[in-house]
Design an enzyme around this catalytic site. Sequence first.
Site, PDB file in Angstrom:
ATOM      1  CG  ASP A   1     -33.165  -7.176   7.918  1.00 37.83           C
ATOM      2  OD1 ASP A   1     -34.195  -6.976   7.255  1.00 37.83           O
ATOM      3  OD2 ASP A   1     -33.145  -7.852   8.964  1.00 37.83           O
ATOM      4  N   GLY A   2     -29.660  -5.905   5.155  1.00 35.25           N
ATOM      5  CA  GLY A   2     -28.494  -5.123   4.755  1.00 35.25           C
ATOM      6  C   GLY A   2     -28.790  -4.208   3.574  1.00 35.25           C
TER       7      GLY A   2
END
Length: 532
Positions: free
Chosen positions: A296-297
């Site tokens: 997700d980063g």
Amino acid sequence: MTPSKLNSTDSHGNGEASLPCSQPDNGFSDSLTLFHSEKSVQELLQQTPIQHTDDHLIEFSEALRTVAKALKQAAEGKAFAQAEAAEWKRRFELERAQNQQLEHKGKSPGDCNGDINAQRMENSTNQPMLRNEANEQSENCCTNGLCSHEILHDGETDSHAKAVQNKMMRKASFKLSWWCKGDISDQHKHDIVSFERGNITAAGRSSKQISLKWESNPQTVLVMTKPNSTTIQILCAEMIRWMKEHKKLNIYVEPRVMGELLSESSYFNFVQTWKDEKEILSLHTKVDLVVTLGGDGTVLWAASMFKGPVPPIVSFSLGSLGFMTPFHSEQYRDCLDSILKGPISITLRHRMQCHVIRDAAKNEYETEEPILVLNEVTIDRGISSFLANLECYCDNSFVTRVQGDGLILSTTSGSTAYSLGAGGSMVHPQVPGILFTPICPHSLSFRPLILPEHVTIRVQVPFNSRSPAWASFDGKDRKQLAAGDALVCSMAPWPVPTACQIDSTNDFLRSIHDGLHWNLRKTQSVDGPQDL
């Protein structure tokens, strides 16, 4: 006067109070009974001589008059109700007969509106009818059903008809307008609600899932990767080679990835990159699709590259949780082939636009560069040992004063991130809203809020605060907020479209089940005690 006198008086009269009434066909037997009873009381008052007046006789006479008045009102009310019921019954039977006739003849309901209106006019002399008091020239505006401005009216001429005329009912008309920051606009009224005919109803959605269909074939793909991972470097080189040889696509990568590819082989000379911030700002005009390799980063980093419109993002899960990475890298060929052909289901993930306004600024327009966040903006006490002291406003209305470790303003996509750890709710990413979640508040009654997406939230450090606050945006770009400084947040006009493996809801539920093990519990044994 004794009850025996009452009985003798009834026998000397016309006997209407004691005569049985036959049951008429129109269902008015109870009304006629009440009417005859009231008439008998009136005759009793006229025929009974009052020779020896005393207090008891006067009281009894007044009681009889009260009963007569109550009987009259009850008769009128019941007659009105039965007349209304008879009209609705007639309308229902008429519509049912017309529908049955249409089924035999194969005609559409719109072809028989004239016939229905004609039959209603023919029966208007014997049945209650509907008239439009507000606007008579629009009497045909509702051929199927009743409009909000129609009124109930009885066409008879007796005393009951006059009573009905005095009690005509009418529904008030109205109009809805959308007000926002001093401007009134009806632009989105049909997207939200419908209020035709005076009835407010939620507008029906044409589709439950947003779908993207390419009108022309994608030509350029931007590949962004998680740094410091040998596995991802190998996969990135393999994927770029496949997209160039089999799909004939133009490839953009970050300068860091460009160096890694060229150090591996000179084959990747066709790969393009950017040199300065100016080229990044124009990147959305060149790129058709963004592919991320990481967690997700990496998706957050890719979204931050675009300060305006964002191309569709296809994210492959190579991280730990993966709330926004539904695709598996092992099947990247099949996934990319399907996505490049289209259509694809997408999730529009809303972003927030944040402005830091310094106390030294002359006006609110003299602000720093706006910052876009996909997950959340956090205002906390930093390294200070004092409680954070924050004044919060929503559209210039005071919300509360935060005294605790801080405050999280999150998008619904970020509801499964920091906000969840602070006690906020998990929200479907396509729900437009802003989560207002306190961090360790020094209050037992401070519960999280979910605010609508159209509001503007202002968080200000008061002048009597013991220490400054610190703001971070998606976990980076940390800024200090001194006394008098403010942070203004609102929903950005540029969402982040992320491709779905199946659909938005399925991907969201799968992510909270697989990533958070949401409500994971062993099933209760079936061989225990049971209710019989």
